[in-house]
Design a protein around this motif. Structure first.
Motif, mmCIF file in Angstrom:
data_model
loop_
_atom_site.group_PDB
_atom_site.id
_atom_site.type_symbol
_atom_site.label_atom_id
_atom_site.label_comp_id
_atom_site.label_asym_id
_atom_site.label_seq_id
_atom_site.Cartn_x
_atom_site.Cartn_y
_atom_site.Cartn_z
ATOM 1 N N ASP A 168 9.274 -22.732 -47.146
ATOM 2 C CA ASP A 168 8.931 -22.782 -45.800
ATOM 3 C C ASP A 168 8.219 -21.537 -45.033
ATOM 4 O O ASP A 168 8.156 -20.518 -45.941
ATOM 5 C CB ASP A 168 9.849 -23.465 -44.814
ATOM 6 C CG ASP A 168 11.115 -22.657 -44.543
ATOM 7 O OD1 ASP A 168 10.883 -21.245 -44.877
ATOM 8 O OD2 ASP A 168 12.110 -23.017 -43.858
ATOM 9 N N ARG A 169 7.925 -21.748 -43.969
ATOM 10 C CA ARG A 169 7.466 -20.533 -43.478
ATOM 11 C C ARG A 169 8.092 -19.326 -43.234
ATOM 12 O O ARG A 169 7.698 -17.984 -42.828
ATOM 13 C CB ARG A 169 6.594 -20.794 -41.851
ATOM 14 C CG ARG A 169 5.297 -21.903 -41.794
ATOM 15 C CD ARG A 169 4.305 -21.148 -42.409
ATOM 16 N NE ARG A 169 2.963 -22.101 -42.343
ATOM 17 C CZ ARG A 169 2.646 -22.878 -43.118
ATOM 18 N NH1 ARG A 169 3.278 -23.015 -44.378
ATOM 19 N NH2 ARG A 169 1.454 -23.512 -42.934
ATOM 20 N N ASP A 170 9.315 -19.685 -43.136
ATOM 21 C CA ASP A 170 10.505 -18.608 -43.194
ATOM 22 C C ASP A 170 10.832 -18.090 -44.279
ATOM 23 O O ASP A 170 11.731 -17.310 -44.366
ATOM 24 C CB ASP A 170 11.832 -18.922 -42.283
ATOM 25 C CG ASP A 170 11.423 -19.466 -40.929
ATOM 26 O OD1 ASP A 170 10.525 -18.604 -40.038
ATOM 27 O OD2 ASP A 170 11.812 -20.471 -40.222
ATOM 28 N N GLU B 110 -7.033 -20.145 -38.596
ATOM 29 C CA GLU B 110 -6.051 -20.654 -37.843
ATOM 30 C C GLU B 110 -6.089 -22.618 -38.146
ATOM 31 O O GLU B 110 -5.322 -23.134 -38.243
ATOM 32 C CB GLU B 110 -6.008 -20.954 -36.377
ATOM 33 C CG GLU B 110 -5.529 -19.585 -35.668
ATOM 34 C CD GLU B 110 -5.529 -19.518 -34.534
ATOM 35 O OE1 GLU B 110 -5.708 -20.544 -33.767
ATOM 36 O OE2 GLU B 110 -5.001 -18.334 -33.890
ATOM 37 N N LYS C 46 -0.807 -15.475 -43.953
ATOM 38 C CA LYS C 46 -0.947 -15.534 -42.513
ATOM 39 C C LYS C 46 -2.187 -14.955 -41.787
ATOM 40 O O LYS C 46 -2.305 -14.998 -40.639
ATOM 41 C CB LYS C 46 0.224 -14.236 -42.240
ATOM 42 C CG LYS C 46 1.617 -14.999 -42.669
ATOM 43 C CD LYS C 46 2.690 -14.012 -42.168
ATOM 44 C CE LYS C 46 3.960 -14.667 -42.779
ATOM 45 N NZ LYS C 46 5.243 -13.761 -42.222
ATOM 46 N N THR D 38 9.206 -25.858 -52.909
ATOM 47 C CA THR D 38 8.578 -25.702 -51.602
ATOM 48 C C THR D 38 9.046 -24.483 -51.052
ATOM 49 O O THR D 38 10.570 -24.277 -50.697
ATOM 50 C CB THR D 38 8.542 -26.868 -50.605
ATOM 51 O OG1 THR D 38 8.023 -27.997 -51.409
ATOM 52 C CG2 THR D 38 7.913 -26.626 -49.266
ATOM 53 N N ILE E 63 -0.122 -20.930 -53.554
ATOM 54 C CA ILE E 63 -0.615 -21.254 -52.107
ATOM 55 C C ILE E 63 -1.622 -22.428 -52.047
ATOM 56 O O ILE E 63 -2.549 -22.237 -52.678
ATOM 57 C CB ILE E 63 -0.961 -20.191 -51.322
ATOM 58 C CG1 ILE E 63 -0.032 -19.082 -51.422
ATOM 59 C CG2 ILE E 63 -1.283 -20.547 -50.136
ATOM 60 C CD1 ILE E 63 -0.482 -17.620 -50.811
ATOM 61 N N VAL F 158 -4.709 -25.082 -42.908
ATOM 62 C CA VAL F 158 -3.330 -25.325 -43.241
ATOM 63 C C VAL F 158 -2.697 -24.907 -44.609
ATOM 64 O O VAL F 158 -3.458 -25.627 -45.619
ATOM 65 C CB VAL F 158 -3.002 -26.630 -42.769
ATOM 66 C CG1 VAL F 158 -1.419 -27.006 -43.061
ATOM 67 C CG2 VAL F 158 -3.296 -27.096 -41.371
ATOM 68 N N TYR F 159 -1.846 -24.264 -44.743
ATOM 69 C CA TYR F 159 -1.534 -23.989 -46.218
ATOM 70 C C TYR F 159 -0.010 -24.381 -46.518
ATOM 71 O O TYR F 159 0.673 -24.329 -45.660
ATOM 72 C CB TYR F 159 -1.751 -22.323 -46.556
ATOM 73 C CG TYR F 159 -0.826 -21.343 -45.781
ATOM 74 C CD1 TYR F 159 0.474 -21.145 -46.245
ATOM 75 C CD2 TYR F 159 -1.001 -20.986 -44.440
ATOM 76 C CE1 TYR F 159 1.199 -20.240 -45.596
ATOM 77 C CE2 TYR F 159 -0.384 -20.120 -43.887
ATOM 78 C CZ TYR F 159 0.780 -19.861 -44.375
ATOM 79 O OH TYR F 159 1.458 -19.147 -43.823
ATOM 80 N N HIS F 160 0.315 -24.567 -47.814
ATOM 81 C CA HIS F 160 1.631 -24.720 -48.353
ATOM 82 C C HIS F 160 2.020 -23.707 -49.286
ATOM 83 O O HIS F 160 1.309 -23.477 -50.290
ATOM 84 C CB HIS F 160 1.924 -26.134 -48.610
ATOM 85 C CG HIS F 160 1.532 -27.183 -47.621
ATOM 86 N ND1 HIS F 160 2.180 -27.583 -46.772
ATOM 87 C CD2 HIS F 160 0.262 -27.764 -47.476
ATOM 88 C CE1 HIS F 160 1.544 -28.689 -45.901
ATOM 89 N NE2 HIS F 160 0.303 -28.642 -46.452
ATOM 90 N N SER F 161 3.258 -23.162 -49.292
ATOM 91 C CA SER F 161 3.673 -22.088 -50.454
ATOM 92 C C SER F 161 4.805 -22.459 -51.177
ATOM 93 O O SER F 161 5.440 -23.580 -50.841
ATOM 94 C CB SER F 161 4.399 -21.059 -49.734
ATOM 95 O OG SER F 161 3.358 -20.209 -48.730
#
Length: 405
Positions: free
Chosen positions: A278-280, A244, A240, A276, A332, A247-250
């Motif tokens: 998500d952001r939440d 900005e 986080k 995968t 990540i 762009v990342y993916h977890s």
């Protein structure tokens, strides 16, 4: 009366997995995809693989009557991208059945794929397509392809060679080409095997790097001595806090080493489950894979990776090596200055250990080595680069998995 089954149908239904690989070749306008596809096709055919190329579907439409006038009607961009996806998926599935039915080691080379559509639509329109189809990014990106090979447009780093003359349906100027290239990279970012090929070398060097990478992926010898550089991080980063524009993916990863069925060979296998996040923090789609690693007589490491389904994963899990820990990580993935990075944060074993893996193609050519240096993201706290067999034994997943107590 028992219905007879043809040899081709038997091949399709066979539980003996004949090697099959599906790669998507993507990138910005005027990146060299057509030439690269021809080179890869010939290279693999000469080495015993059956190969079919799946053409770019938007080009099929544009070459058969679809004009820019269609986009003059509001909402047509979404309809056209939906149609492109329909054709793409249908063609890929049909060609895959054709190759599998033939019953020989095979490769399907796809000129672009469904995720390319995200580069040409607003985020709102793209998400609405996914919702209406009842699919996720994991379905379209991670489960469909063994690897994604992105060729950077000539407009970025090889400007003198950027041209519109060799493609009748191309209309982008250099600035637009670079923008589309970046959007396409972001669309595919997050795939476990996402390779970005820039213009640091001449075009022949660019082609050779792609061929070398595919060689590794299908288990052939190549001129690449490694595909990633590894760095020990001093602390676990908070995504986080990333800039900005990064762009990342977890993902949540479980890696399970299997019992070596051939003790006489310097080889091992493992299965991997990659889910995968998500952001939440919600767990989304899962992709399963099996990898076999073998040491050749001259000391080269050859890996062969294959996507499998959940049932195959659970079956293989029963043959896990009980002398090794199950590896659990949070990963990540992100792009930074045309390079692909993945952070490996260990949960089990050695909780707290954290590494940065950077895509890099190296070989014996000193000029190539000099041009493939890693530009470390400034927002990460790097301790040092890992080098040599001792570091690999101490910090590599295979070494860390061994139960010593």
């Amino acid at each position: 009366m028992t219905k007879s089954i043809s040899p081709a149908e038997t091949n399709l239904q066979s539980k003996e997995k004949i090697p099959f690989f599906k790669f998507v070749l993507t990138g910005g306008p005027c990146a060299g995809k057509t030439t690269a596809l021809a080179r890869i096709y010939s290279y693999l055919r000469e080495r015993g693989f059956e190969v079919i190329t799946c053409p770019e579907c938007f080009t099929i439409l544009a070459s058969n009557g679809l004009s820019l006038d269609f986009f003059g009607v509001d909402g047509m961009d979404k309809i056209i991208q939906n149609s492109v996806m329909d054709i793409q998926i249908s063609m890929e599935e049909g060609l895959e059945k054709t190759l599998r039915g033939f019953g020989k080691p095979a490769v399907l080379l796809c000129d672009r794929g469904p995720m390319d559509g995200a580069a040409y639509l607003s985020e709102e329109k793209w998400n609405s397509i996914l919702k209406e189809r009842g699919v996720t990014v994991t379905d379209l990106r991670d489960r469909r392809y063994n690897a994604v090979l992105h060729m950077v447009t000539a407009a970025d780093g090889a400007e003198a060679f950027y041209t519109l003359e060799n493609n009748a349906v191309r209309s982008e100027d250099a600035a637009t080409a670079m923008t589309l290239d970046r959007k396409t990279q972001k669309a595919w970012s997050g795939h476990a095997h996402h390779y970005v090929f820039d213009n640091a070398t001449d075009f022949e060097g660019k082609l050779q790097r792609i061929v070398d990478t595919i060689s590794k992926l299908v288990g052939l010898p190549s001129n690449l001595s490694r595909r990633s550089a590894k760095f020990l991080l001093k602390s676990v980063p908070d995504p986080k806090s990333f800039p900005e524009d990064v762009v990342y993916h977890s993902f949540e990863v479980e890696k399970v080493y299997l019992v070596n069925q051939d003790a006489d060979k310097e080889s091992y296998s493992f299965i991997r489950k990659r889910t995968t996040i998500d952001r939440d923090g919600k767990l989304m789609g899962t992709v399963y894979q099996i990898t076999t690693v073998q040491q050749t007589a001259d000391g080269e490491t050859i890996e062969q990776k294959r996507i499998i389904n959940a049932r195959e994963y659970n079956t293989a899990y029963k043959s896990r090596d009980s002398s090794r820990h199950i590896i659990v990580q949070k990963r990540i993935s992100f792009l930074y200055k045309l390079q692909s990075f993945t952070i490996h944060q260990y949960e089990k074993p050695s909780k707290g250990l954290c590494f940065l893996h950077a895509q890099v193609e190296t070989g014996t050519d000193s000029a190539r080595e000099a041009k493939c240096k890693v530009e470390i993201p400034q927002f990460l706290d790097v301790d040092r680069r890992l080098k040599g067999a001792e570091d690999e034994r101490k910090y590599g997943a295979y070494g860390l998995s061994l139960i010593t107590e």
